[in-house]
Design a protein around this motif. Structure first.
Motif, mmCIF file in Angstrom:
data_model
loop_
_atom_site.group_PDB
_atom_site.id
_atom_site.type_symbol
_atom_site.label_atom_id
_atom_site.label_comp_id
_atom_site.label_asym_id
_atom_site.label_seq_id
_atom_site.Cartn_x
_atom_site.Cartn_y
_atom_site.Cartn_z
ATOM 1 N N ARG A 135 -3.677 -18.932 -19.690
ATOM 2 C CA ARG A 135 -5.138 -19.782 -21.548
ATOM 3 C C ARG A 135 -4.201 -18.858 -22.258
ATOM 4 O O ARG A 135 -4.125 -18.024 -21.860
ATOM 5 C CB ARG A 135 -6.004 -20.160 -20.656
ATOM 6 N N LEU A 149 -3.645 -30.834 -20.332
ATOM 7 C CA LEU A 149 -4.310 -29.952 -20.640
ATOM 8 C C LEU A 149 -5.534 -29.788 -19.871
ATOM 9 O O LEU A 149 -6.487 -31.092 -20.245
ATOM 10 C CB LEU A 149 -3.960 -29.212 -21.570
ATOM 11 N N ARG A 168 -5.648 -24.580 -21.254
ATOM 12 C CA ARG A 168 -4.625 -24.369 -19.550
ATOM 13 C C ARG A 168 -4.327 -25.571 -19.561
ATOM 14 O O ARG A 168 -5.123 -26.842 -19.430
ATOM 15 C CB ARG A 168 -6.146 -23.193 -18.917
ATOM 16 N N LEU A 199 1.333 -22.279 -21.896
ATOM 17 C CA LEU A 199 0.307 -21.725 -21.129
ATOM 18 C C LEU A 199 1.221 -22.217 -20.004
ATOM 19 O O LEU A 199 0.510 -20.963 -18.979
ATOM 20 C CB LEU A 199 0.149 -23.862 -21.208
#
Length: 111
Positions: A24, A62, A78, A19
């Motif tokens: 993303r 996240l 992301r 990531l």
């Protein structure tokens, strides 16, 4: 996952590093990227991936975005700013672990 016991403790680091590099990603994309990078040596199952993603999200590492692809919503992950900082910590710990393992496995080599 091949050699699942060796990789199990690294799944979070693998996800977060991907990531960090890609901005993303959605779940299936993560599994395919790992498979491609490792030329098929490491296959992350959905049963391992999604619980890890949900835990990282619950821990505030996240954030999630939904995007409609065709007629279906796709869930993208992301890193948050907290996740970005934690990724650096995890990578530092992993590098130290690798150095120590190399020293233990091949003590006569200098790294």
């Amino acid at each position: 996952m091949k050699n699942s016991q060796l990789y199990k403790g690294s799944l979070t680091t693998i996800i977060m590093k991907l990531l960090q590099e890609n901005g993303r990603m959605y779940g299936y994309e993560i599994t395919q990227k790992v498979k491609a990078i490792t030329t098929g040596e490491l296959n992350i199952t959905e049963g391992a991936l999604y619980p890890a993603l949900h835990k990282l999200e619950a821990d505030g590492l996240l954030e999630v975005e939904f995007e409609k692809v065709g007629n279906r919503p796709r869930k993208y992950y992301r890193l948050t700013s907290k996740g970005t900082a934690e990724t650096q910590n995890l990578l530092s710990e992993l590098e130290s672990f690798i150095r120590n393992m190399q020293t233990l496995v091949k003590p006569n080599l200098e790294f």
